[in-house]
Write an enzyme that holds these catalytic residues in place. Structure first.
Site, PDB file in Angstrom:
ATOM      1  N   ARG A 270      28.369  28.257  26.552  1.00 45.73           N
ATOM      2  CA  ARG A 270      29.256  27.582  27.498  1.00 45.73           C
ATOM      3  C   ARG A 270      30.675  27.461  26.946  1.00 45.73           C
ATOM      4  O   ARG A 270      31.625  27.258  27.703  1.00 45.73           O
ATOM      5  CB  ARG A 270      28.709  26.174  27.794  1.00 45.73           C
ATOM      6  CG  ARG A 270      27.318  26.201  28.400  1.00 45.73           C
ATOM      7  CD  ARG A 270      26.682  24.830  28.432  1.00 45.73           C
ATOM      8  NE  ARG A 270      26.486  24.272  27.099  1.00 45.73           N
ATOM      9  CZ  ARG A 270      26.021  23.056  26.843  1.00 45.73           C
ATOM     10  NH1 ARG A 270      25.709  22.261  27.836  1.00 45.73           N
ATOM     11  NH2 ARG A 270      25.882  22.634  25.606  1.00 45.73           N
TER      12      ARG A 270
ATOM     13  N   ASP B  86      31.424  19.997  24.193  1.00 44.82           N
ATOM     14  CA  ASP B  86      32.270  18.799  24.147  1.00 44.82           C
ATOM     15  C   ASP B  86      33.609  19.061  23.452  1.00 44.82           C
ATOM     16  O   ASP B  86      34.578  18.341  23.690  1.00 44.82           O
ATOM     17  CB  ASP B  86      31.542  17.663  23.418  1.00 44.82           C
ATOM     18  CG  ASP B  86      30.326  17.204  24.191  1.00 44.82           C
ATOM     19  OD1 ASP B  86      30.437  17.083  25.421  1.00 44.82           O
ATOM     20  OD2 ASP B  86      29.264  17.000  23.583  1.00 44.82           O
TER      21      ASP B  86
ATOM     22  N   HIS C 294      24.242  11.402  22.314  1.00 38.58           N
ATOM     23  CA  HIS C 294      23.977  12.280  23.466  1.00 38.58           C
ATOM     24  C   HIS C 294      25.287  12.603  24.179  1.00 38.58           C
ATOM     25  O   HIS C 294      25.956  13.580  23.845  1.00 38.58           O
ATOM     26  CB  HIS C 294      22.939  11.594  24.349  1.00 38.58           C
ATOM     27  CG  HIS C 294      22.398  12.409  25.483  1.00 38.58           C
ATOM     28  ND1 HIS C 294      22.645  13.746  25.633  1.00 38.58           N
ATOM     29  CD2 HIS C 294      21.591  12.057  26.527  1.00 38.58           C
ATOM     30  CE1 HIS C 294      22.030  14.182  26.724  1.00 38.58           C
ATOM     31  NE2 HIS C 294      21.385  13.177  27.283  1.00 38.58           N
TER      32      HIS C 294
ATOM     33  N   HIS D 193      24.861  22.001  17.080  1.00 34.98           N
ATOM     34  CA  HIS D 193      23.974  21.767  18.214  1.00 34.98           C
ATOM     35  C   HIS D 193      22.540  21.856  17.738  1.00 34.98           C
ATOM     36  O   HIS D 193      22.226  22.712  16.904  1.00 34.98           O
ATOM     37  CB  HIS D 193      24.232  22.815  19.322  1.00 34.98           C
ATOM     38  CG  HIS D 193      23.740  22.386  20.656  1.00 34.98           C
ATOM     39  ND1 HIS D 193      22.425  22.499  21.017  1.00 34.98           N
ATOM     40  CD2 HIS D 193      24.380  21.814  21.703  1.00 34.98           C
ATOM     41  CE1 HIS D 193      22.285  22.028  22.234  1.00 34.98           C
ATOM     42  NE2 HIS D 193      23.456  21.592  22.682  1.00 34.98           N
TER      43      HIS D 193
ATOM     44  N   LYS E 144      30.606  13.950   9.607  1.00 34.25           N
ATOM     45  CA  LYS E 144      30.112  14.694  10.777  1.00 34.25           C
ATOM     46  C   LYS E 144      31.308  14.965  11.672  1.00 34.25           C
ATOM     47  O   LYS E 144      32.018  14.034  12.068  1.00 34.25           O
ATOM     48  CB  LYS E 144      29.093  13.855  11.545  1.00 34.25           C
ATOM     49  CG  LYS E 144      27.642  14.168  11.164  1.00 34.25           C
ATOM     50  CD  LYS E 144      27.028  15.294  11.997  1.00 34.25           C
ATOM     51  CE  LYS E 144      25.972  16.065  11.251  1.00 34.25           C
ATOM     52  NZ  LYS E 144      24.654  15.496  11.253  1.00 34.25           N
TER      53      LYS E 144
HETATM   54  N1  COA Z   1      29.820  18.321  11.156  1.00 40.79           N
HETATM   55  C1  COA Z   1      29.550  18.531   9.850  1.00 40.79           C
HETATM   56  N2  COA Z   1      28.405  19.059   9.426  1.00 40.79           N
HETATM   57  C2  COA Z   1      27.504  19.381  10.358  1.00 40.79           C
HETATM   58  C3  COA Z   1      27.723  19.191  11.730  1.00 40.79           C
HETATM   59  C4  COA Z   1      28.936  18.636  12.117  1.00 40.79           C
HETATM   60  N3  COA Z   1      29.212  18.408  13.399  1.00 40.79           N
HETATM   61  N4  COA Z   1      26.655  19.603  12.435  1.00 40.79           N
HETATM   62  C5  COA Z   1      25.781  20.052  11.531  1.00 40.79           C
HETATM   63  N5  COA Z   1      26.285  19.894  10.291  1.00 40.79           N
HETATM   64  C6  COA Z   1      25.649  20.255   9.045  1.00 40.79           C
HETATM   65  C7  COA Z   1      24.661  19.162   8.649  1.00 40.79           C
HETATM   66  O1  COA Z   1      25.259  18.136   7.886  1.00 40.79           O
HETATM   67  C8  COA Z   1      23.659  19.955   7.848  1.00 40.79           C
HETATM   68  O2  COA Z   1      24.182  20.179   6.568  1.00 40.79           O
HETATM   69  P1  COA Z   1      23.269  20.080   5.252  1.00 40.79           P
HETATM   70  O3  COA Z   1      22.184  21.109   5.478  1.00 40.79           O
HETATM   71  O4  COA Z   1      24.205  20.388   4.142  1.00 40.79           O
HETATM   72  O5  COA Z   1      22.758  18.682   5.249  1.00 40.79           O
HETATM   73  C9  COA Z   1      23.634  21.306   8.555  1.00 40.79           C
HETATM   74  O6  COA Z   1      24.894  21.422   9.235  1.00 40.79           O
HETATM   75  C10 COA Z   1      22.505  21.459   9.580  1.00 40.79           C
HETATM   76  O7  COA Z   1      22.669  20.522  10.573  1.00 40.79           O
HETATM   77  P2  COA Z   1      21.495  19.607  11.137  1.00 40.79           P
HETATM   78  O8  COA Z   1      21.659  18.222  10.575  1.00 40.79           O
HETATM   79  O9  COA Z   1      20.181  20.284  10.900  1.00 40.79           O
HETATM   80  O10 COA Z   1      21.804  19.624  12.659  1.00 40.79           O
HETATM   81  P3  COA Z   1      21.057  18.725  13.750  1.00 40.79           P
HETATM   82  O11 COA Z   1      20.308  19.617  14.624  1.00 40.79           O
HETATM   83  O12 COA Z   1      20.335  17.580  13.148  1.00 40.79           O
HETATM   84  O13 COA Z   1      22.303  18.080  14.503  1.00 40.79           O
HETATM   85  C11 COA Z   1      23.915  17.618  16.079  1.00 40.79           C
HETATM   86  C12 COA Z   1      22.814  18.567  15.682  1.00 40.79           C
HETATM   87  C13 COA Z   1      24.524  18.032  17.424  1.00 40.79           C
HETATM   88  C14 COA Z   1      23.340  16.184  16.234  1.00 40.79           C
HETATM   89  C15 COA Z   1      24.994  17.631  14.988  1.00 40.79           C
HETATM   90  O14 COA Z   1      25.485  18.940  14.876  1.00 40.79           O
HETATM   91  C16 COA Z   1      26.108  16.641  15.251  1.00 40.79           C
HETATM   92  O15 COA Z   1      25.975  15.435  14.963  1.00 40.79           O
HETATM   93  N6  COA Z   1      27.255  17.112  15.816  1.00 40.79           N
HETATM   94  C17 COA Z   1      28.369  16.249  16.099  1.00 40.79           C
HETATM   95  C18 COA Z   1      28.159  15.455  17.363  1.00 40.79           C
HETATM   96  C19 COA Z   1      28.252  16.312  18.598  1.00 40.79           C
HETATM   97  O16 COA Z   1      29.166  17.105  18.757  1.00 40.79           O
HETATM   98  N7  COA Z   1      27.304  16.086  19.502  1.00 40.79           N
HETATM   99  C20 COA Z   1      27.237  16.799  20.769  1.00 40.79           C
HETATM  100  C21 COA Z   1      26.080  17.719  20.775  1.00 40.79           C
HETATM  101  S1  COA Z   1      26.061  18.719  22.245  1.00 40.79           S
END
Ligand code: COA
Length: 377
Positions: A269, A314, A221, A260, A254
């Site tokens: 934003r 972020d 989060h 997002h 990741k």
């Molecule tokens: N880095 C690498 N790959 C990413 C990614 C990232 N930050 N965010 C999404 N992806 C990829 C996933 O691996 C997935 O690939 P695949 O289909 O080959 O497996 C695809 O993009 C779709 O992503 P998904 O897993 O459906 O996204 P989610 O909704 O589950 O996850 C987050 C959203 C925010 C949890 C995720 O993007 C993440 O962990 N980001 C990094 C942490 C972060 O910045 N958090 C702050 C959020 S405001």
């Protein structure tokens, strides 16, 4: 997996809210109907705080009254400062903030009064005191005495004063103030929903905010802005940035600060925060500032080019806070200084028409059975 269970409550509309609206189809966000990027560039954070609580932007006299109220509420008791001196120096600042806010609840004599005007007073008190808790904790863990708030200074300037004893350039303050507005509210995210669940049992605003801080602390989060800065440090130099990203993508890492759950093709934003970060870099103009800007720019360009996965708030906020002089573990507590406005608006909204939040569960354990005598088990 049962078909009718909404795991992670994904896609569930849990209640009504008039505080903010997330629009996945346009990757955008409004607070009380105003686009967040417009608020960030046209208003000070104090005006946004007023809006989030009251539903309308303040007139000058309403803003003056809020600011005077906030200044009256600044100041921590000697008891709290003494307790904070005893906190382990290696505890995470989110854990010390959670404990300090819980302590504020112990000092509140009318903790069970849920009348809206009393809740509103406590919301302003938390908004006034949390920055001082964050700054005091920062100074104490570095072996320095706390600095008292300066009532001639506004919200953001006063925070820098309490941390460092000085106020930076206007562009730095502006960048910080913009980040406060952009982080202030985001509908039913995990910490806000936590606050509403706790408030719904009539446990009180301090319990609800303490729980929300616990929820925000988690790396899934609020912790991503810290993780972004660790990543930029690991990359180390702009020359390394593109290869680092290609390698990370090839090994399915990741990448922190990208992607997002709701915004799939960009976060409204981000351009505002990135522009403020760039203005600040130009003013600071140190080798470090130029280096981290360049690393961020190349990582962003490579990720978007290779994967069409866009940065979230972020990504620019992490290095911006770092260049302002804040220690990396302070980034999430700084997020709390802003999000306290959204949390408390939601707590008041929940309590204005309260219904205990109590969902059902799909039982997957063993069927009902008799209790055997101990010698037969
Ligand atoms: N880095 C690498 N790959 C990413 C990614 C990232 N930050 N965010 C999404 N992806 C990829 C996933 O691996 C997935 O690939 P695949 O289909 O080959 O497996 C695809 O993009 C779709 O992503 P998904 O897993 O459906 O996204 P989610 O909704 O589950 O996850 C987050 C959203 C925010 C949890 C995720 O993007 C993440 O962990 N980001 C990094 C942490 C972060 O910045 N958090 C702050 C959020 S405001």
């Amino acid at each position: 997996m049962a078909e009718d269970v909404k795991y992670g409550l994904a896609g569930v509309l849990a209640d009504d809210t008039a505080v903010s609206k997330v629009m996945p189809e346009t990757n955008s966000l409004t607070y009380r109907g105003y686009a967040v990027q417009d608020l960030a560039t046209r208003c000070r954070f104090e005006e946004t705080a007023y809006l989030i609580w009251n539903g309308e932007l303040p007139t000058q006299s309403q803003l003056d009254a809020l600011n005077a109220h906030e200044k009256r509420e600044r100041g921590l008791s000697n008891d709290l400062i003494e307790v904070m001196r005893k906190f382990p120096k290696d505890a995470h600042p989110m854990a010390t903030l959670r404990t300090a806010v819980s302590f504020l609840g112990l000092e509140d004599k009318e903790i069970d009064d849920h009348a809206t005007d009393r809740l509103f007073e406590r919301a302003i008190s938390l908004y006034a005191k949390i920055p001082q808790i964050v700054a005091t904790d920062f100074r104490l863990r570095n072996g320095k005495d706390p600095i008292a708030p300066d009532h001639d200074l506004g919200f953001s300037e006063n925070f820098f004063h309490m941390c460092f004893g000085e106020i930076p350039a206007e562009e730095v303050i502006k960048c910080f103030d913009i980040s406060m507005t952009l982080y202030a509210e985001h509908s039913f995210n995990a910490s806000t929903f936590t606050a509403r669940v706790i408030a719904s049992s009539l446990s009180g605003i301090f319990s609800a905010v303490t729980g929300a801080i616990g929820s925000l602390k988690g790396p899934l989060h609020g912790g991503a802005n810290e993780a972004v800065m660790h990543m930029l440090k690991e990359v180390g130099s702009p020359d390394n940035a593109r290869d680092w990203m290609l390698d990370a993508l090839a090994t399915k890492k990741k990448i922190m600060g990208f992607g997002h759950r709701v915004y799939r093709s960009g976060d409204s934003r981000v351009p505002t925060m990135t522009a403020a970060y760039k203005d600040m870099v130009d003013i600071i103009n140190t080798e470090d500032a130029k280096k981290y800007w360049e690393i961020s720019r190349i990582l962003d360009e490579t990720m978007v080019g290779e994967k069409k996965i866009y940065p979230n708030l972020d990504f620019p906020a992490g290095p911006a806070y770092y260049l302002m002089g804040f220690e990396i573990p302070m980034f999430t507590p700084i997020f709390v200084m802003s999000r306290i406005t959204g949390w408390t608006a939601h707590i008041m909204e929940q309590l204005a028409d309260n219904k205990l939040i109590r969902p059902l569960s799909n039982y997957t354990g063993v069927g009902q059975r008799d209790v055997p005598e101990i010698e037969k088990r």
